[in-house]
Enzyme design. Sequence first.
Site, PDB file in Angstrom:
ATOM      1  N   THR A 178       0.758  -1.274  -0.110  1.00  0.00           N
ATOM      2  CA  THR A 178       0.166   0.043  -0.008  1.00  0.00           C
ATOM      3  C   THR A 178       0.860   1.315   0.000  1.00  0.00           C
ATOM      4  OG1 THR A 178      -0.222   0.045   2.491  1.00  0.00           O
ATOM      5  CG2 THR A 178      -1.915  -1.099   1.145  1.00  0.00           C
ATOM      6  N   ASP A 179       0.212   2.344  -0.299  1.00  0.00           N
ATOM      7  CA  ASP A 179       0.936   3.747  -0.394  1.00  0.00           C
ATOM      8  C   ASP A 179       0.528   4.388   0.944  1.00  0.00           C
ATOM      9  OD1 ASP A 179      -1.736   4.786  -1.053  1.00  0.00           O
ATOM     10  OD2 ASP A 179      -0.996   5.071  -2.959  1.00  0.00           O
ATOM     11  N   ALA A 180       0.943   5.614   0.982  1.00  0.00           N
ATOM     12  CA  ALA A 180       0.489   6.668   2.051  1.00  0.00           C
ATOM     13  C   ALA A 180      -0.803   6.909   2.085  1.00  0.00           C
ATOM     14  CB  ALA A 180       1.410   8.034   1.897  1.00  0.00           C
TER      15      ALA A 180
END
Length: 134
Positions: A17-19
């Site tokens: 996942t990303d931020a």
Amino acid sequence: MNTTLFRWPVRVYYEDTDAGGVVYHASYVAFYERARTEMLRHHHFSQQALMAERVAFVVRKMTVEYYAPARLDDMLEIQTEITSMRGTSLVFTQRIVNAENTLLNEAEVLVVCVDPLKMKPRALPKSIVAEFKQ
């Protein structure tokens, strides 16, 4: 052409996942790569055995369309099929769906068969052609 759809499950981990809390776009590319490898393995073509025969596949072109995000801990299914086969190349059509069978994204991937020592195109092995032309 053998159009049997290969299905490979994957769970989304934190590292995917990303931020923003959704799967980072490049993580889908890794999921697709793994699913293509697992499809070949399912048909008894391991990467190590292929390399021993001086066979490798390189991505020539990849088009991905994103429709909806996946999130941490989601169970996904990567669907993979070979939709075209030519002398030195394969085209894979791949889709990722979630547990509700919602299409999240899809890709078309052109891979070229190469001699890994020379990095030059070579004919697809007859065994691969025979397996997927059924």
